[in-house]
Design a protein around this motif. Structure first.
Motif, mmCIF file in Angstrom:
data_model
loop_
_atom_site.group_PDB
_atom_site.id
_atom_site.type_symbol
_atom_site.label_atom_id
_atom_site.label_comp_id
_atom_site.label_asym_id
_atom_site.label_seq_id
_atom_site.Cartn_x
_atom_site.Cartn_y
_atom_site.Cartn_z
ATOM 1 N N CYS A 14 23.580 42.409 54.202
ATOM 2 C CA CYS A 14 24.243 43.695 54.425
ATOM 3 C C CYS A 14 23.591 44.416 55.601
ATOM 4 O O CYS A 14 22.362 44.501 55.688
ATOM 5 N N SER B 260 21.131 47.062 54.558
ATOM 6 C CA SER B 260 20.090 46.673 53.589
ATOM 7 C C SER B 260 18.766 47.368 53.851
ATOM 8 O O SER B 260 18.005 47.602 52.913
ATOM 9 N N CYS C 100 21.475 48.151 47.946
ATOM 10 C CA CYS C 100 22.560 47.170 48.023
ATOM 11 C C CYS C 100 22.979 46.740 46.621
ATOM 12 O O CYS C 100 22.148 46.638 45.723
ATOM 13 N N VAL D 100 28.180 40.583 49.317
ATOM 14 C CA VAL D 100 28.116 40.859 50.755
ATOM 15 C C VAL D 100 29.159 39.988 51.427
ATOM 16 O O VAL D 100 29.184 38.774 51.230
ATOM 17 N N ARG E 68 28.701 43.645 54.865
ATOM 18 C CA ARG E 68 28.306 44.835 54.110
ATOM 19 C C ARG E 68 28.515 44.553 52.627
ATOM 20 O O ARG E 68 29.490 43.924 52.247
ATOM 21 N N CYS E 69 27.607 45.034 51.794
ATOM 22 C CA CYS E 69 27.727 44.845 50.342
ATOM 23 C C CYS E 69 28.787 45.797 49.777
ATOM 24 O O CYS E 69 29.200 46.749 50.448
#
Length: 58
Positions: free
Chosen positions: A11, A14, A19, A23, A38-39
């Protein structure tokens, strides 16, 4: 994208911690159509920020 590449995604947020979830590459909320890993948690937060920006501009 290979399975190995999917497993190696980190991510972009992060370094801020917090998070959670999967992801994956997601489209930018700025409208540039760029993608970044991105998570789920940080994506939801980015979507909320984008919604607030949109409401302020109306």
């Amino acid at each position: 994208m290979t399975v190995k590449e999917e497993l190696d995604l980190v991510c972009i947020d992060s370094r801020h911690g917090g998070c959670a979830g999967e992801v994956m590459y997601r489209e930018s909320t700025s409208g540039t159509r760029a993608t970044a890993p991105r998570c789920d948690q940080h994506h939801a937060m980015a979507m909320e920020r984008a919604e607030k920006r949109t409401r302020r501009c109306r």
